[in-house]
Design a protein around this motif. Structure first.
Motif, PDB file in Angstrom:
ATOM      1  N   PHE A  82       0.850  -1.191   0.000  1.00 14.40           N
ATOM      2  CA  PHE A  82       0.000   0.000   0.000  1.00 14.40           C
ATOM      3  C   PHE A  82       0.883   1.237   0.000  1.00 14.40           C
ATOM      4  O   PHE A  82       2.083   1.165   0.275  1.00 14.40           O
ATOM      5  CB  PHE A  82      -0.947   0.006   1.211  1.00 14.40           C
ATOM      6  N   SER A  83       0.280   2.348  -0.325  1.00 13.83           N
ATOM      7  CA  SER A  83       0.995   3.629  -0.312  1.00 13.83           C
ATOM      8  C   SER A  83      -0.024   4.731  -0.073  1.00 13.83           C
ATOM      9  O   SER A  83      -1.231   4.497  -0.094  1.00 13.83           O
ATOM     10  CB  SER A  83       1.729   3.850  -1.644  1.00 13.83           C
ATOM     11  N   SER A 127       4.649   1.169   1.526  1.00 17.58           N
ATOM     12  CA  SER A 127       4.827   0.094   2.497  1.00 17.58           C
ATOM     13  C   SER A 127       6.179  -0.594   2.386  1.00 17.58           C
ATOM     14  O   SER A 127       6.620  -1.246   3.338  1.00 17.58           O
ATOM     15  CB  SER A 127       3.701  -0.930   2.382  1.00 17.58           C
ATOM     16  N   THR A 128       6.883  -0.420   1.268  1.00 20.13           N
ATOM     17  CA  THR A 128       8.221  -1.007   1.154  1.00 20.13           C
ATOM     18  C   THR A 128       9.188  -0.387   2.160  1.00 20.13           C
ATOM     19  O   THR A 128      10.223  -0.980   2.465  1.00 20.13           O
ATOM     20  CB  THR A 128       8.775  -0.839  -0.275  1.00 20.13           C
ATOM     21  N   TYR A 146      -2.798   9.477   6.002  1.00 22.03           N
ATOM     22  CA  TYR A 146      -4.157  10.017   5.930  1.00 22.03           C
ATOM     23  C   TYR A 146      -4.905   9.234   4.858  1.00 22.03           C
ATOM     24  O   TYR A 146      -4.573   9.300   3.677  1.00 22.03           O
ATOM     25  CB  TYR A 146      -4.122  11.505   5.610  1.00 22.03           C
ATOM     26  N   ASP A 147      -5.897   8.452   5.284  1.00 23.68           N
ATOM     27  CA  ASP A 147      -6.621   7.545   4.390  1.00 23.68           C
ATOM     28  C   ASP A 147      -8.127   7.734   4.596  1.00 23.68           C
ATOM     29  O   ASP A 147      -8.804   6.853   5.124  1.00 23.68           O
ATOM     30  CB  ASP A 147      -6.186   6.108   4.699  1.00 23.68           C
ATOM     31  N   PRO A 148      -8.670   8.895   4.199  1.00 26.50           N
ATOM     32  CA  PRO A 148     -10.064   9.194   4.511  1.00 26.50           C
ATOM     33  C   PRO A 148     -11.068   8.216   3.913  1.00 26.50           C
ATOM     34  O   PRO A 148     -12.155   8.036   4.457  1.00 26.50           O
ATOM     35  CB  PRO A 148     -10.263  10.605   3.947  1.00 26.50           C
ATOM     36  N   ARG A 149     -10.719   7.558   2.825  1.00 25.19           N
ATOM     37  CA  ARG A 149     -11.645   6.604   2.193  1.00 25.19           C
ATOM     38  C   ARG A 149     -11.447   5.177   2.689  1.00 25.19           C
ATOM     39  O   ARG A 149     -12.153   4.274   2.268  1.00 25.19           O
ATOM     40  CB  ARG A 149     -11.503   6.681   0.681  1.00 25.19           C
ATOM     41  N   GLY A 150     -10.468   4.955   3.561  1.00 24.59           N
ATOM     42  CA  GLY A 150     -10.243   3.633   4.111  1.00 24.59           C
ATOM     43  C   GLY A 150      -9.697   2.632   3.112  1.00 24.59           C
ATOM     44  O   GLY A 150      -9.915   1.430   3.245  1.00 24.59           O
ATOM     45  N   GLU A 151      -8.943   3.113   2.119  1.00 30.58           N
ATOM     46  CA  GLU A 151      -8.446   2.232   1.069  1.00 30.58           C
ATOM     47  C   GLU A 151      -7.423   1.221   1.581  1.00 30.58           C
ATOM     48  O   GLU A 151      -7.397   0.077   1.134  1.00 30.58           O
ATOM     49  CB  GLU A 151      -7.860   3.064  -0.073  1.00 30.58           C
ATOM     50  N   ALA A 205      -7.444  -2.916   1.669  1.00 33.18           N
ATOM     51  CA  ALA A 205      -6.362  -3.780   1.211  1.00 33.18           C
ATOM     52  C   ALA A 205      -6.104  -4.909   2.210  1.00 33.18           C
ATOM     53  O   ALA A 205      -5.692  -5.997   1.827  1.00 33.18           O
ATOM     54  CB  ALA A 205      -5.079  -2.966   0.991  1.00 33.18           C
ATOM     55  N   PHE A 206      -6.396  -4.653   3.480  1.00 33.89           N
ATOM     56  CA  PHE A 206      -6.234  -5.649   4.534  1.00 33.89           C
ATOM     57  C   PHE A 206      -7.559  -6.339   4.850  1.00 33.89           C
ATOM     58  O   PHE A 206      -7.772  -6.794   5.960  1.00 33.89           O
ATOM     59  CB  PHE A 206      -5.674  -4.996   5.804  1.00 33.89           C
ATOM     60  N   ARG A 207      -8.443  -6.445   3.888  1.00 36.45           N
ATOM     61  CA  ARG A 207      -9.787  -6.965   4.128  1.00 36.45           C
ATOM     62  C   ARG A 207      -9.802  -8.420   4.608  1.00 36.45           C
ATOM     63  O   ARG A 207     -10.781  -8.869   5.165  1.00 36.45           O
ATOM     64  CB  ARG A 207     -10.674  -6.787   2.912  1.00 36.45           C
TER      65      ARG A 207
END
Length: 192
Positions: free
Chosen positions: A57-58, A69-70, A138-143, A147-149
């Motif tokens: 993720f980024s 995330s790297t 900052y991930d206001p849309r919860g993306e 990804a960790f669903r």
């Protein structure tokens, strides 16, 4: 009418009491709605042979910098999904800062993931007033949570701990006790 009003007030009181305890979490579904659910206080530590790779993720950090995330490669990483609107987060986040101060020189990184925040100013104020020094995305849309669903990152707060090989090693739904976090970090930093 009085009995209906009394019952409604009693129910509201019970619900509010549950929202402020350390034993609750906020479930965020894909539609963006929130509801409180019971937490798993001790969480789940995944045996080394059963761990799966974490998704990549980024995004943009609260301070405006880019994050990928790297950057977590080779370190144990604590990913904490939080929101300033989340009562358990107000208790847990300063405690995470204490643990972070203890382990940041031991190959452990912390990353906050601020989700479902309507305005970044609220997240910025939360971090400033709580004295948080580890970075937050900052991930206001919860993306990233999506990804960790495969893990319960859709409940706020949630914490996912990655081992040095970027595999999911522990999952906590709800507020994490400092001792639980210290124990899993000691285990993971001790792994070869």
């Amino acid at each position: 009418m009085r009995s209906s009003l009394a019952a409604a007030l009693a129910l509201a009181g019970v619900l509010l009491a549950g929202c402020t305890s350390g034993e609750s979490a906020v479930d965020v579904n894909n539609g963006g709605e929130f509801r409180y659910v019971a937490s798993t206080p001790a969480g789940e530590v995944i045996p080394e042979g059963e761990r799966e790779s974490a998704p990549e993720f980024s995004g943009t950090l609260l301070d405006g910098g880019d994050f990928d995330s790297t950057e977590l490669a080779g370190d144990v990483a604590v990913l904490n999904f939080w929101g300033s609107w989340c009562p358990p987060c107000r208790v847990e986040t300063p405690q995470f800062q204490e643990v972070y101060d203890e382990v940041r020189d031991d190959g452990v990184q912390f990353l906050g993931l601020n989700v479902k925040e309507t305005d970044q100013q609220f997240a910025d104020a939360f971090v400033a007033t709580k004295g948080i020094t580890f970075p937050s995305l900052y991930d206001p849309r919860g993306e990233v949570a999506l990804a960790f669903r495969d893990y319960p990152a859709n409940a706020i707060p949630s914490t996912i701990v990655l081992d040095r090989e970027n595999r999911v090693a522990a999952v906590y739904t709800g507020e994490v006790r400092q001792d639980d976090l210290r124990t899993v970090l000691a285990q993971l930093t001790g792994e070869a």
